[in-house]
Design an enzyme around this catalytic site. Sequence first.
Site, PDB file in Angstrom:
ATOM      1  N   GLU A 144       6.038   6.280  -9.242  1.00 25.27           N
ATOM      2  CA  GLU A 144       4.606   5.966  -9.124  1.00 25.27           C
ATOM      3  C   GLU A 144       3.936   6.899  -8.120  1.00 25.27           C
ATOM      4  OE1 GLU A 144       3.456   1.810  -8.659  1.00 25.27           O
ATOM      5  OE2 GLU A 144       5.374   1.182  -9.466  1.00 25.27           O
TER       6      GLU A 144
ATOM      7  N   GLY B   5       0.777  -1.248   0.000  1.00 27.64           N
ATOM      8  CA  GLY B   5       0.000   0.000   0.000  1.00 27.64           C
ATOM      9  C   GLY B   5       0.803   1.291   0.000  1.00 27.64           C
TER      10      GLY B   5
ATOM     11  N   MET C 137      -3.964  -7.308  -6.859  1.00 28.15           N
ATOM     12  CA  MET C 137      -3.409  -8.457  -7.580  1.00 28.15           C
ATOM     13  C   MET C 137      -4.456  -9.393  -8.192  1.00 28.15           C
ATOM     14  SD  MET C 137      -0.313  -7.693  -7.226  1.00 28.15           S
ATOM     15  CE  MET C 137       0.678  -9.116  -7.657  1.00 28.15           C
TER      16      MET C 137
ATOM     17  N   ASN D   6      -5.464   1.745 -13.348  1.00 25.34           N
ATOM     18  CA  ASN D   6      -4.462   0.939 -12.631  1.00 25.34           C
ATOM     19  C   ASN D   6      -3.077   1.531 -12.875  1.00 25.34           C
ATOM     20  OD1 ASN D   6      -3.318  -1.355 -11.270  1.00 25.34           O
ATOM     21  ND2 ASN D   6      -2.785  -2.210 -13.275  1.00 25.34           N
TER      22      ASN D   6
ATOM     23  N   SER E 172       3.389   2.923 -15.790  1.00 27.70           N
ATOM     24  CA  SER E 172       2.270   3.246 -16.691  1.00 27.70           C
ATOM     25  C   SER E 172       0.969   3.309 -15.895  1.00 27.70           C
ATOM     26  CB  SER E 172       2.091   2.150 -17.747  1.00 27.70           C
ATOM     27  OG  SER E 172       3.278   1.918 -18.459  1.00 27.70           O
TER      28      SER E 172
ATOM     29  N   LEU F 273      -5.586  -8.429 -18.636  1.00 25.96           N
ATOM     30  CA  LEU F 273      -4.531  -7.977 -17.731  1.00 25.96           C
ATOM     31  C   LEU F 273      -3.624  -6.893 -18.335  1.00 25.96           C
ATOM     32  CD1 LEU F 273      -2.951  -8.513 -15.016  1.00 25.96           C
ATOM     33  CD2 LEU F 273      -1.561 -10.123 -16.334  1.00 25.96           C
ATOM     34  N   ASP F 274      -3.542  -5.764 -17.656  1.00 28.60           N
ATOM     35  CA  ASP F 274      -2.619  -4.669 -17.991  1.00 28.60           C
ATOM     36  C   ASP F 274      -2.674  -4.253 -19.469  1.00 28.60           C
ATOM     37  OD1 ASP F 274      -1.733  -4.776 -15.339  1.00 28.60           O
ATOM     38  OD2 ASP F 274      -0.204  -6.257 -15.799  1.00 28.60           O
TER      39      ASP F 274
ATOM     40  N   LEU G 113     -10.279  -8.031 -12.482  1.00 21.49           N
ATOM     41  CA  LEU G 113     -11.718  -7.784 -12.346  1.00 21.49           C
ATOM     42  C   LEU G 113     -12.451  -8.283 -13.598  1.00 21.49           C
ATOM     43  CD1 LEU G 113     -11.402  -4.193 -10.833  1.00 21.49           C
ATOM     44  CD2 LEU G 113     -12.139  -6.258  -9.603  1.00 21.49           C
TER      45      LEU G 113
ATOM     46  N   HIS H 250       0.980   0.416 -13.144  1.00 25.43           N
ATOM     47  CA  HIS H 250       1.762  -0.794 -13.395  1.00 25.43           C
ATOM     48  C   HIS H 250       3.242  -0.428 -13.541  1.00 25.43           C
ATOM     49  CE1 HIS H 250       2.468  -4.863 -14.813  1.00 25.43           C
ATOM     50  NE2 HIS H 250       3.237  -4.349 -15.760  1.00 25.43           N
TER      51      HIS H 250
HETATM   52  C1  GRF Z   1       3.343  -1.107  -7.564  1.00 21.32           C
HETATM   53  O1  GRF Z   1       4.599  -1.244  -8.194  1.00 21.32           O
HETATM   54  C2  GRF Z   1       2.240  -1.069  -8.596  1.00 21.32           C
HETATM   55  O2  GRF Z   1       2.605  -0.458  -9.786  1.00 21.32           O
HETATM   56  C3  GRF Z   1       1.988  -2.537  -8.838  1.00 21.32           C
HETATM   57  O3  GRF Z   1       2.131  -3.139  -7.568  1.00 21.32           O
HETATM   58  C4  GRF Z   1       2.995  -2.351  -6.756  1.00 21.32           C
HETATM   59  C5  GRF Z   1       2.219  -2.029  -5.521  1.00 21.32           C
HETATM   60  O4  GRF Z   1       2.992  -1.401  -4.551  1.00 21.32           O
HETATM   61  N1  GRF Z   1       0.722  -2.765  -9.488  1.00 21.32           N
HETATM   62  P1  GRF Z   1       2.303  -0.770  -3.286  1.00 21.32           P
HETATM   63  O5  GRF Z   1       1.399  -1.837  -2.661  1.00 21.32           O
HETATM   64  O6  GRF Z   1       1.527   0.441  -3.701  1.00 21.32           O
HETATM   65  O7  GRF Z   1       3.440  -0.433  -2.353  1.00 21.32           O
END
Ligand code: GRF
Length: 192
Positions: free
Chosen positions: A177, A18, A93, A110, A139, A147-148, A96, A112
């Site tokens: 991110e 998180g 993870m 999302n 991204s 998926l993605d 949907l 990624h």
């Molecule tokens: C991130 O790298 C996100 O892009 C991917 O999973 C990771 C989650 O990290 N989908 P966090 O739980 O936000 O620390």
Amino acid sequence: MEEYPGRKNIAVMISGKGSNLKSLIKHSKKKNSLFKIVLVISNNPDAYGLKFASQSGIKNLGIKFKSKTYFENRSLKLLKKHNVDLLCLAGFMKILSNSFIKKFSKLIINIHPSLLPKYKGLNTHERAIKNKDKYSGASIHKVTQKLDSGKIIFQKKVKILKSDNAESLKKKILKVEHEIYPKVITKVLTNL
Ligand code: GRF
């Protein structure tokens, strides 16, 4: 605190650590934030990230993934109840279903950790390094049932140095991110 007029409700779905959720919460507390996090859902009741929501008094819950239908139906009810305008996946993870996406009917996005369409799925950093890529990145894309694979909304590149390994690259990308997700959510909400 007086709320910014036109502030929109977002929900976040997580599965683990998180850190993205934490950065979104931090942003949402700013006086001029365009979004308020009204709900956090995890498919894993033990997700560490739920703690960040609790600490900030944000409604949060772990819904056991007894089945996809069970999880999705409970989530849908809550999303509607909380008038969620935008659903943001952050380290969520599970995939949907099309039925969920249709029934929710609002935008789902999302984040990624790769330059999509490269490296969908897991172990993105390992694969980028193994392939001797010069760049990786993050991204943000629309969520579809594949998926993605939904339309890419925003990407930011990160240089891969010779000295990088999967762990150091992961750290660098996570930092990016945390910086881009709140900005992109704000932009997306302005265009809704
Ligand atoms: C991130 O790298 C996100 O892009 C991917 O999973 C990771 C989650 O990290 N989908 P966090 O739980 O936000 O620390």
